[in-house]
Design an enzyme around this catalytic site. Structure first.
Site, PDB file in Angstrom:
ATOM      1  N   ALA A   1      -5.677   7.004   4.104  1.00  0.00           N
ATOM      2  CA  ALA A   1      -5.146   6.685   5.430  1.00  0.00           C
ATOM      3  C   ALA A   1      -4.982   5.173   5.508  1.00  0.00           C
ATOM      4  CB  ALA A   1      -6.094   7.187   6.510  1.00  0.00           C
ATOM      5  N   GLU A   2      -3.929   4.691   4.892  1.00  0.00           N
ATOM      6  CA  GLU A   2      -3.750   3.237   4.820  1.00  0.00           C
ATOM      7  C   GLU A   2      -3.646   2.613   6.198  1.00  0.00           C
ATOM      8  OE1 GLU A   2      -2.245   5.411   2.910  1.00  0.00           O
ATOM      9  OE2 GLU A   2      -2.814   4.845   0.872  1.00  0.00           O
TER      10      GLU A   2
ATOM     11  N   GLN B   1      -4.111   1.078  -2.935  1.00  0.00           N
ATOM     12  CA  GLN B   1      -4.211   1.530  -4.336  1.00  0.00           C
ATOM     13  C   GLN B   1      -2.983   1.111  -5.157  1.00  0.00           C
ATOM     14  OE1 GLN B   1      -4.766   5.953  -5.439  1.00  0.00           O
ATOM     15  NE2 GLN B   1      -6.769   4.986  -5.532  1.00  0.00           N
ATOM     16  N   PHE B   2      -1.819   1.394  -4.631  1.00  0.00           N
ATOM     17  CA  PHE B   2      -0.580   0.773  -5.093  1.00  0.00           C
ATOM     18  C   PHE B   2       0.057   0.198  -3.843  1.00  0.00           C
ATOM     19  CE2 PHE B   2      -1.468   3.606  -8.528  1.00  0.00           C
ATOM     20  CZ  PHE B   2      -0.917   3.036  -9.668  1.00  0.00           C
TER      21      PHE B   2
ATOM     22  N   PHE C   1       2.036   1.904  -1.126  1.00  0.00           N
ATOM     23  CA  PHE C   1       1.437   2.732  -0.079  1.00  0.00           C
ATOM     24  C   PHE C   1       0.947   1.911   1.107  1.00  0.00           C
ATOM     25  CE2 PHE C   1       0.619   5.281  -4.043  1.00  0.00           C
ATOM     26  CZ  PHE C   1       1.730   6.076  -3.869  1.00  0.00           C
TER      27      PHE C   1
ATOM     28  N   PRO D   1       2.476   3.127   5.249  1.00  0.00           N
ATOM     29  CA  PRO D   1       1.881   3.767   6.432  1.00  0.00           C
ATOM     30  C   PRO D   1       1.111   2.773   7.308  1.00  0.00           C
ATOM     31  CG  PRO D   1       1.387   5.033   4.433  1.00  0.00           C
ATOM     32  CD  PRO D   1       1.985   3.725   3.986  1.00  0.00           C
TER      33      PRO D   1
ATOM     34  N   HIS E   1       5.516   3.469  -7.315  1.00  0.00           N
ATOM     35  CA  HIS E   1       4.375   2.789  -7.930  1.00  0.00           C
ATOM     36  C   HIS E   1       4.829   1.483  -8.568  1.00  0.00           C
ATOM     37  CE1 HIS E   1       2.833   6.911  -7.575  1.00  0.00           C
ATOM     38  NE2 HIS E   1       1.619   6.403  -7.654  1.00  0.00           N
TER      39      HIS E   1
END
Ligand SMILES: Cc1ncc(C[n+]2csc(CCOP(=O)(O)OP(=O)(O)O)c2C)c(N)n1
Ligand SMILES: Cc1ncc(C[n+]2csc(CCOP(=O)(O)OP(=O)(O)O)c2C)c(N)n1
Ligand SMILES: [Mg+2]
Ligand SMILES: [Mg+2]
Lengths: 348, 341, 341, 348
Positions: free
Chosen positions: B73-74, B96-97, B100, B103, B141
């Protein structure tokens, strides 16, 4: 022929086994291909989860003329692809990033599409595809078509805002959609308990005003049965539905993940619940298939994968210059002037 | 008894060279030691140590209250970081990347970036993660995210190209009272050519200051991130083969832009080439061009040109991605064109 | 029996002048009549007819299946629009205030914009809504959103400045097979000075073509949206008081940019001023500047300058917002400086 | 003094009435100011919902030194602001966009902050503040402080991804946070049934693994009691909690909304459930206050609002040039060169 169980005849029951075998054989072939250096990017297994995709897909209306049900798979639901008419060779082409692949090398692994056949590849950002499927099935409802849509997502994806916005939209709009929660107990290295406090995702159903049930995701017939029943309900105007599949991710998140954060004893325990083994025993035990028939299926699917993979290997990568095509349907994307023979940027 | 510092975080202490990734880990580790209010949030950063292992062994050292594995849940955890920052903590969030981060676009641009202006006070937080192409990561990515945020007043954007800068800039970012987007090119993370021995002292590299990578007199290349190294390659070739002297400015910070360093260099060389890995239209080259136009128009002896990725999503397959990305020979061709202008 | 067309949607039929808002309503209405696959989604667009009443009476005319009141979930319903578009519908999504497009940033940039490229097919959908400042709306009801999307290949961005263009461009957008972000300046919605009699025929204004608002020889102003009108005011003053002839290019479409129109004008006047209401750093002026530099450097007789909002969130209070926004006298001062250069 | 009900003495019970009256008087004063042209931008009423904010805020630890509980209000929870020490005059300054307002004219209406006093103004994008409050209360948990946070949001906001991501994060992290769902049955012109299929938001609690309960939002004591009990539980490590307030938005979404999509009969029915009237009767009936005391409170709060509003009217708007300050804590924002006396952009 006559029905043996759940409306399935001998051929259908063996079809399911074939699909399970094909899924596993395709993924095992991929591992081999990766070792040989043929795979571009990451590799994902659905080991232990094969029955979820296969059982669910088999319960839907699969057509190839764009009038059937729609299905959005995940990386752990490759089996659904094949049942929906996705070609094995395309599967390998995708992982190898070949120019002949359905996405012409633009996208990875199972991220491919065939709206005629009825499958929709996911994008990476988790949750999005629920929104997309909500809209697809909204179109069925407003046009009065009796089609339904099914969308897969892992347990971890349930934490995203997109998951919520999409599911709630579908529920309120009574979209004929089934959400399959692939609860394999992990999201990468994160246990489900760190993504949600619920012990079963079915507890989320009432919060959206939709029906929800949980199924043993290692039992292909149980999955088939649950989805078949849900599809009937959804197709006849019952609104959105949720089905949780319970199983375990028996490999790492991707090939590069040794999964050393998981207790090996737990993995070993889950090996006993292998969906192929379980179903194989059931087929034999009920005499829905003979040992010979099953061996033939196993050998055939192995061979199909070998042949398809070999064929894909031989195929070319895309030309680099292909990268500029198709960003828009109409506006052309310019090539870099520095690659042209002209020395002058204004002429590019 | 306190746990011992993990071996792999002591390389600089031992005088050993570190990769950019290790430099980033050291920066995080040292800041967390220095300041108790610094803590980490992100997906899989705990037991796993992060998708790229930047926070390997941090959990066992600092414990669950300072290394928090989040739900996927960014937006949620970036917003939570903002709330924690209001209460005196200094969160460092890992995406993480960086693809992402989208959001979290809403909470970053509307809440975090505007907080100080709205009177809700400063937002000392860092949002960091891997960016960039060349890894066959495909459209989700491989993205560079600077232009998603460059237009948002209130944010800072940092994008280092060396291990030394990465460590010093990350420390500066963590100590900054403003929200910082910190981009780490995954192609540089473990690049052997970037390994270097870092100063065994608590240094920072100030945000907002570009670095002259090499001096030159004939043409200026303004660039950042992985493109710094391709630009240096091209410059060396130019020097050897053409006898042309290229000055290279590594922006290091994209927002605020070090306009003075750019303008000064252009006033010296009278030619400007901007090189960025990100796609072309709406890339940072535009802002640089108009700043130079505003401040140094009279000094320009040639058009401002740019070498960039093409206007497309990042494609997956090798040949496509290689064609998509700007390459050293592209830099070379453009620089030669400009030098001859 | 079919319901009757609401009175207020027949103004053009009756030969009466319409506001920009009415022009937009007419475009939506006529497209929904023309093509059954066109439908609307958004918050409060049904019974209420939308926060600005653009879809007043649409619900009773077209019914619940074609005018859908959504939950407050811009990401969710924009994503749903994308799914519906895959299935052959042509959704037009209203964002109540375009500031609230940010929760949909992820699905727009990652899913919708990349769809055709990824092989998932075209995405014929329009995302429209009110933008812009001057209404004392504060930081979250005043934004221009073009630069959030300008850097995303695969999207088109349209931003009309007149009633005629608004109607023709919205029709073109609905018929376009690519996703279009359609910005409507709320300060222009009901501006009496913009009322005009529109052609009583089915016309479209093609996407991607700028419009020469007035011809001139001494300096080019490239602008769009509400700033077109401030620029025209300044140009008139220049003509009257300074005897300077200003050419004004209204971009109308921001993406793809009508580079040819800009370059052609600059080649004629040799001076370029970009005026945009959006904030400065990372605004579209940069891209325009580097395009002109690339294509018409030799023709420039002065620096490319810009008049823009300041780099800040949009403040609420009148004096602050007025200072924040670019004003006619700013355009005048910059244009005079450039003319005299 | 002795406890009369719910741990409250006479003074406390009258305090609650004072807060209700103050809320209503302040909003009515605003309407007057708007008619006189003193209000910049929209005006929002909490008519019929006053007891929610007042009852909830009164149940928290209100301190002014930055060590108390935190509260994030909404446009319909202005009463909480005053209980948390927000000055009446600042309330009017905000609506009038004065330079003397807490946000110095940068932000509108109740969008203001005082972390020392413990209140947090919302931003407009709905849902966001749950994420913010999740983080604030996370900081309490990790530092071992026994503070809690409370965040208000309307029924419509529950459809946003931010609501979900924030609430789920808080639940998983066991943040000491209470979410108040202000279910006033409308989101602008959209009935709750078009934002969710649940009939009570408490059905969403189990989906997050948190406790949820519903309260009559017109009954200030019931709200106080529910929040007090929840606060006790949350403060002692019980994790995140949800409370739904049931009432009705008796005015339009904002002043410009005639609310003609609502059945007037329904509005009239809800007028009988006016929280001030109900509580006033109860105070009198139980002899917790005399008629004279209540009249005094009513007159005082009316007068306070009049005085504060008058004072605010007299105050200046901000200077336009103020617009450039404070975007960053350190990097200065340049003034437009076209406003400077220098004719040269390079000197700006
Ligand atoms: C929005 C977003 N954030 C992060 C990621 C990175 N990511 C890819 S898969 C994954 C874990 C997914 O877990 P789950 O949903 O349970 O699916 P599983 O892999 O277990 O099948 C993560 C975090 C992503 N794809 N999207
Ligand atoms: C993300 C987002 N989309 C749209 C809006 C516009 N908007 C402001 S208030 C509102 C209705 C809110 O309804 P609800 O949450 O029930 O609160 P209420 O006004 O009833 O108190 C809407 C749609 C917004 N503020 N944020
Ligand atoms: Mg999982
Ligand atoms: Mg409401």
């Amino acid at each position: 022929m006559s029905e043996l169980t759940l409306g399935l005849e001998r051929a259908g029951l063996q079809d399911l086994y074939r699909s399970l075998c094909l899924t596993r054989a395709a993924e095992e072939r991929l591992e081999l291909l990766q070792k040989q250096g043929h795979v571009t990017g990451g590799l994902y297994r659905s080991l232990g989860q094969e029955a979820g995709a296969v059982g669910a897909a088999y319960a839907l209306r699969r057509r190839t003329d764009g009038t059937g049900d729609m299905l959005c798979h995940t990386i752990r639901a490759a089996g659904a692809l094949f049942l929906f008419g996705g070609e094995l060779i395309d599967y390998f082409r995708q992982y190898m990033a070949k120019g002949t692949s359905p996405t012409r090398g633009r996208e990875a692994n199972v991220h491919w599409f065939d709206f005629q056949k009825g499958f929709v590849g996911p994008v990476s950002p988790l949750g999005t595809m629920i929104e997309i499927m909500a809209g697809m099935t909204l179109s069925f409802r407003v046009r009065g078509e009796d089609r339904i849509g099914i969308v897969f997502y892992g347990d971890g994806a349930s934490s995203t805002g997109a998951w919520h916005e999409g599911l709630n939209f579908a529920a309120v709009q009574r979209c004929p959609m089934i959400l399959i929660v692939e609860n394999n107990q992990w999201a990468f290295s994160t246990p489900t308990s760190k993504n949600t406090r619920v012990s079963s995702f079915t507890e989320k159903g009432p919060g959206y005003g939709i029906d929800a049930e949980a199924v043993d995701g290692t039992d292909v017939l149980a999955v088939f049965d649950a989805v078949r029943r849900a599809a009937l309900q959804v197709r006849s105007g019952g609104g959105t539905h949720m089905i949780e599949l319970n199983y375990f991710r028996r490999k790492g998140h991707a090939q590069h993940d040794p999964q050393d954060y998981v207790d090996p004893a737990v993995i070993r325990a889950w090996e006993k619940k292998d969906p192929l083994d379980l179903y194989r025993s059931k087929l034999l035990h009920n005499e829905w298939a003979s040992e010979d028939e099953l061996v033939a299926i196993e050998e055939e699917t192995f061979e199909e994968c070998r042949v398809a993979a070999e064929a894909a290997i031989a195929e070319p990568y895309p030309e680099g210059t292909e990268a500029v095509t198709g960003v828009y349907t109409d506006v052309p994307t310019p090539h870099p002037w520095t690659r042209s023979s002209s020395p002058d940027p204004t002429l590019a | 008894m306190d746990p011992e510092t993990p071996e792999h975080l002591l390389k600089t202490k031992r005088g050993e060279p570190v990769t950019m990734l290790e430099a980033i880990s050291e920066a995080l580790f040292e800041e967390m030691i220095r300041d108790e209010s610094v803590f980490l949030m992100g997906e899989d950063i705990g037991v796993y140590g992060g998708a790229f292992k930047v926070t390997r062994d941090f959990l066992s050292f600092f414990g669950e209250n300072r290394v928090i594995d989040t739900p996927i849940a960014e937006g949620g955890f970036t917003g939570a970081a903002a709330g924690a920052a209001h209460m005196g903590l200094r969160p460092v969030v890992e995406i993480q990347f960086m693809d992402f981060i989208s959001p979290a676009y809403d909470v970053i641009t509307n809440y975090i970036a505007t907080s100080n202006y709205r009177g809700a006070g400063p937002q000392p937080l860092v949002i960091r993660g891997p960016v960039g192409g060349g890894n066959r990561g495909g459209p989700f990515h491989s993205q560079n995210v600077e232009m998603a945020f460059f237009h948002t007043p209130g944010l800072k954007i940092v994008y280092p190209s060396t291990a030394r800068d990465a460590k010093g800039l990350l420390k500066a970012s963590i100590r900054d009272d403003n929200p910082v987007i910190f981009e780490e090119h995954k192609g540089l993370y473990r690049a052997p050519s970037l390994r270097e021995v870092l100063p065994d002292e608590d240094y920072v590299v100030p945000i907002g200051e570009a670095r002259i990578v090499r001096e030159g007199t004939d043409i200026t290349i303004v660039t950042y991130g992985a493109m710094v190294h391709k630009s240096v390659e091209a410059a060396q070739t130019m020097e050897n083969e053409d006898g042309v002297s290229v000055e290279i400015v590594d922006l290091r910070t994209l927002l605020p832009l070090d306009e003075d360093a750019i303008v000064e260099s252009v006033k010296k060389t009278n030619k400007l080439l901007v090189v960025h890995e990100d796609t072309r239209t709406g890339g940072i080259a535009g802002e640089i061009a108009i700043r130079v136009s505003e401040k140094a128009f009279e000094w320009l002896d040639g058009p401002i040109l740019r070498v960039t990725a093409i206007d497309a999503p990042v494609p997956y397959s090798g040949p496509l991605e290689d064609y998509f990305l700007p390459q050293t020979e592209d830099v070379l061709k453009a620089a030669r064109y400009l030098a001859a202008y």
